[in-house]
Design a protein around this motif. Structure first.
Motif, mmCIF file in Angstrom:
data_model
loop_
_atom_site.group_PDB
_atom_site.id
_atom_site.type_symbol
_atom_site.label_atom_id
_atom_site.label_comp_id
_atom_site.label_asym_id
_atom_site.label_seq_id
_atom_site.Cartn_x
_atom_site.Cartn_y
_atom_site.Cartn_z
ATOM 1 N N MET A 1 50.673 -39.771 103.042
ATOM 2 C CA MET A 1 50.544 -40.847 104.067
ATOM 3 C C MET A 1 50.514 -42.246 103.622
ATOM 4 N N THR A 2 51.692 -42.779 104.059
ATOM 5 C CA THR A 2 51.799 -44.035 103.996
ATOM 6 C C THR A 2 51.401 -45.046 104.988
ATOM 7 N N ALA A 3 51.303 -46.414 104.772
ATOM 8 C CA ALA A 3 50.691 -47.381 105.428
ATOM 9 C C ALA A 3 51.781 -47.931 106.725
ATOM 10 N N LEU A 86 60.405 -35.373 104.904
ATOM 11 C CA LEU A 86 59.852 -36.670 104.259
ATOM 12 C C LEU A 86 60.747 -37.080 103.115
ATOM 13 N N SER A 87 60.553 -38.197 102.778
ATOM 14 C CA SER A 87 61.032 -38.788 101.392
ATOM 15 C C SER A 87 60.561 -38.425 100.171
ATOM 16 N N GLU A 88 59.128 -38.019 100.288
ATOM 17 C CA GLU A 88 58.340 -37.556 99.467
ATOM 18 C C GLU A 88 57.492 -36.638 99.976
ATOM 19 N N ALA A 89 56.899 -35.563 99.130
ATOM 20 C CA ALA A 89 55.723 -34.715 99.552
ATOM 21 C C ALA A 89 54.345 -35.642 100.079
ATOM 22 N N GLN A 90 53.898 -35.248 100.930
ATOM 23 C CA GLN A 90 52.494 -36.330 101.490
ATOM 24 C C GLN A 90 51.612 -35.162 101.875
ATOM 25 N N THR A 91 50.130 -35.515 101.893
ATOM 26 C CA THR A 91 49.207 -34.610 102.433
ATOM 27 C C THR A 91 49.244 -34.492 103.755
ATOM 28 N N PHE A 92 49.067 -33.300 104.410
ATOM 29 C CA PHE A 92 49.068 -33.326 105.727
ATOM 30 C C PHE A 92 47.911 -33.427 106.470
#
Length: 131
Positions: A1-3, A86-92
């Motif tokens: 997750m990004t800001a 997504l641009s990169e794998a993230q935690t769901f």
């Protein structure tokens, strides 16, 4: 997750903005969606439960959803979902958590060659954060 996005604010798109009139071919994309094709947009919604724990895509839904929308045909495609790559794998996040997503809007039917899943609307190179 990004800001959240760090560049200029993308255009806001709601689920109510996605489709215009109904024709003999079914729901047609709205003029707003057509005009934003290829541009950075932002949406809010809910993450459908992912098919596996780590993936680079998920489905954004207008309301919390517990079934697989990819199992539909193009004609049966729900009108209140958008596929997010997504641009990169993230935690769901947990289902029912409101999130915001930003990415490049891609309009039109497309079948993912890796998974075989069909989508009509996608966000590419996307990131999300809790809204």
């Amino acid at each position: 997750m990004t800001a959240g996005p760090s560049h200029a604010s993308p255009s806001e798109l709601s689920f109510g903005d996605l489709y215009g009139k109904v024709s003999a071919l079914g729901l047609e994309f709205s003029d707003k969606v057509k005009s934003l094709n290829g541009q950075q947009i932002q949406m809010r919604g809910f993450m459908a439960p992912p098919l596996k724990a780590e993936a680079k895509f998920f489905v954004l839904t207008e309301i919390p959803m517990s079934i697989c929308p990819f199992c539909s045909t193009d004609a049966d495609w729900p009108d209140n979902i958008v596929v997010i790559y997504l641009s990169e794998a993230q935690t769901f996040v947990q289902p029912g958590t409101l999130i915001a997503v930003a990415g490049t809007l891609e309009v039109g039917s497309w079948t993912d060659p890796e998974t075989g899943f069909l989508s009509r609307l996608r966000l590419r190179e996307a990131n999300y954060w809790i809204a």
